[in-house]
Write an enzyme that holds these catalytic residues in place. Structure first.
Site, short mmCIF file in Angstrom:
data_model
loop_
_atom_site.label_atom_id
_atom_site.label_comp_id
_atom_site.label_asym_id
_atom_site.label_seq_id
_atom_site.Cartn_x
_atom_site.Cartn_y
_atom_site.Cartn_z
N GLY A 34 -22.15 -64.01 -0.77
CA GLY A 34 -22.27 -63.81 -2.20
C GLY A 34 -20.96 -63.55 -2.92
O GLY A 34 -20.82 -63.82 -4.11
N VAL A 184 -10.60 -42.22 8.65
CA VAL A 184 -9.61 -43.29 8.73
C VAL A 184 -9.14 -43.73 7.35
O VAL A 184 -7.94 -43.86 7.09
CB VAL A 184 -10.20 -44.51 9.46
CG1 VAL A 184 -9.10 -45.40 9.96
CG2 VAL A 184 -11.08 -44.09 10.60
N HIS A 445 12.03 -52.74 29.93
CA HIS A 445 12.87 -51.66 29.44
C HIS A 445 13.92 -52.24 28.50
O HIS A 445 14.51 -53.27 28.81
CB HIS A 445 13.57 -50.96 30.61
CG HIS A 445 14.54 -49.92 30.17
ND1 HIS A 445 14.14 -48.67 29.74
CD2 HIS A 445 15.90 -49.95 30.05
CE1 HIS A 445 15.21 -47.97 29.40
NE2 HIS A 445 16.29 -48.73 29.58
#
Ligand code: FAD
Ligand code: NAD
Length: 466
Positions: A34, A184, A445
């Site tokens: 819609g 949140v 790393h």
């Protein structure tokens, strides 16, 4: 009247993914939406515009405050809020057009308008001009999503009292934004407006933020956001909000009751949760019912009425776009007789603040409540070389593993970019990995992902970098 193999009601992450998967599987599929654009809440007024503003406001604050200057980058930024909103709108438009493209590519028909269930296998769609189309299909998926939960006494007008949609498109930075709900939405959008210059007060009914997240992780996030200037009023309820042309007068009291306190804001954001959306859908025409929260029940994505399926926010489970997407795939696969399934134990969740909070699996509180014996491995980002070099040392990685088998049961990360790193543990946990499996896996790393490995090593006290 047009006949399809499958008709999907709603074009959000649930609906559009179901439609695309159906198209891929060779079904004749129609998706009824819609809204003027596809993508649902997520693309139009949810995940994507909020992340656009979080990204822009984070960079603005870094440039505005001491962060860039400390790196030797001297700039004097000015906020162009209209441009910030414009780039957000352009990105959203690009994304929603992208779904239209995927529909064409997979031969999915978008039927524009609001769908209504007329009977078994029957849907009618009314477009903006009031024209009605009738569709027939053997299988109908309900994916109509959710809407903000209203708060009695605090009427959303999207002028002064906003829902998340209003708070995503303000044309000025509030002087004082009061957010109701430390979930949140409240923390993400509260962060956006604080970074852009607003004073932000978050009023939360419970005595903690983000209920449902691991308590230690939630507390760490609260401390970090508090240091940034967000003021938290926990254990507090809003009893009334009176808007005026220039602001809102709020009445607060302790959640347990007590004397009233008043608070003035120029804007209020109501973010106390979302509720399923099935208004005007005609569920009664086929005998479909919702529970007290308005939710459609499902068993393996089937409703109690044959031929009707349900996915996404309108049914049980976390209201998250990736959960809706996974259900969409599984539901369509089941419709065609494949073995689609969603592992509800392993749906990650992320709060996109700074630092971010990302989790998957059980929290410590859940494991304790279940009486499940577990071991904890933790590693702070302050001991991670990449985080140190980038001056982003807040937070930690925490791995919860079964005391006996060492299987990873839960992972809780608070820190930089953890949203991008939690997927490593989702994959590992899907394969029932042990903490040792992660501990013995080489990680590059220098990366922040090494903290995730070190946390796994620390389940047996073996971290080498602290
Ligand atoms: P929706 O996305 O709500 O889509 C349903 C669609 O159905 C809508 O477009 C609606 O117009 C249409 N519809 C309803 N009824 C009819 C009808 N009768 N006929 C035709 N069409 C109909 N989730 C995350 O995972 N990550 C995030 O970062 C995140 N951020 C968010 C930020 C905000 C501010 C908000 C509000 C939500 C956020 N979410 C996020 C949640 C996420 O948006 C939803 O979980 C997700 O959109 C649910 O998808 P869905 O398809 O079930 O429903
Ligand atoms: P939420 O459920 O995350 O948080 C609502 C908060 O409001 C809770 O802390 C709750 O205790 C509090 N609350 C409830 N009633 C209250 C009241 N009367 N007064 C004060 N506090 C009250 O809900 P939300 O933040 O509105 O988000 C809605 C949904 O959208 C969530 O389910 C979430 O999954 C989804 N979402 C997800 C993301 C993401 O994944 N990053 C971002 C935004 C939204």
């Amino acid at each position: 009247m047009s006949t399809y193999d499958i008709v999907i009601l709603g074009g959000g992450p649930g609906g559009y993914n179901a439609a695309i998967r159906a198209g891929q599987l060779g079904l004749k599929a129609a998706c009824v939406e819609g809204r003027a654009t596809l993508g649902g809440t997520c693309l139009n007024v949810g995940c994507m515009p909020s992340k656009a503003l979080l990204h822009a406001s984070e960079l603005y604050e870094a440039a505005m405050g001491t962060e860039f200057a400390h790196l030797g980058i001297e700039v004097k930024p000015t906020l162009n809020l209209a441009q910030m909103m414009k780039q957000k709108a352009e990105s959203v438009a690009g994304l929603t057009k992208g779904i239209e493209f995927l529909f064409r590519k997979n031969k999915v028909e978008w039927i524009k308008g609001w769908g209504h269930i007329d009977g078994p296998g029957k849907v009618s769609v009314t477009d903006v001009e009031g024209n009605k189309t009738e569709l027939l299909a053997k299988d109908i998926i309900i994916a109509t999503g959710s809407e903000p939960t209203p708060l009695p006494g605090v009427t959303i007008d999207n002028q002064r009292i906003l829902d998340s949609t209003g708070a995503l498109s303000l044309s000025e930075v509030p002087r004082h934004l009061v957010v109701i709900g430390a979930g949140v939405i409240g923390l993400e959008l509260g962060s956006v407006w604080r970074r852009l210059g607003a004073q932000v007060t978050v009023v939360e009914y419970l005595d903690r933020i983000c209920p449902g997240t691991d308590l230690e992780a939630g507390k760490t996030l609260q401390r970090a956001l508090g240091k940034q200037g967000i003021n938290f009023k926990l254990g507090t309820k809003v009893t009334a909000a009176t808007p005026s042309p220039t602001g809102v007068q709020l009445s607060l009291e302790a959640a347990a009751g007590g004397s009233a306190e008043s608070l003035e804001a120029d804007y209020v954001l109501v973010a106390i949760g979302r509720r399923p959306f099935t208004q005007g859908l005609g569920l009664e025409n086929v005998g479909l019912t919702t529970d007290s929260r308005g939710m459609l029940s499902n068993r393996g994505h089937r409703t109690e009425v044959p031929g009707f399926w349900v996915i996404g926010d309108v049914t049980s489970g976390p209201m998250l776009a990736h959960k809706a997407e996974d259900e969409a795939m599984a539901c369509v696969e089941q419709i065609v007789g494949k073995a689609g399934e969603v592992n509800y134990e392993l749906i990650p969740s992320v709060i996109y603040t700074r630092p971010e909070l990302a989790s998957v699996g059980k929290t410590e509180e859940q494991l304790k409540a279940e009486g499940h014996a577990y071991k904890v491995g933790k590693f702070p980002f302050s001991a991670n070389s990449r985080a140190k070099i980038n001056h982003e040392t807040e937070g930690f990685a925490k791995v919860l593993a079964d005391e006996r088998t060492d299987e990873v049961l839960g992972v809780h990360l608070v820190g930089p970019n953890v949203s991008e790193m939690i997927g490593e543990y989702c994959v590992a946990m899907e394969f029932s990995a042990s903490a040792e499996d992660i501990a013995l896996t080489c990680h590059p790393h220098p990366t922040r992902s090494e903290a995730l490995r070190q946390a796994a090593m620390n389940v047996e006290g073996m971290a080498t970098q602290m």
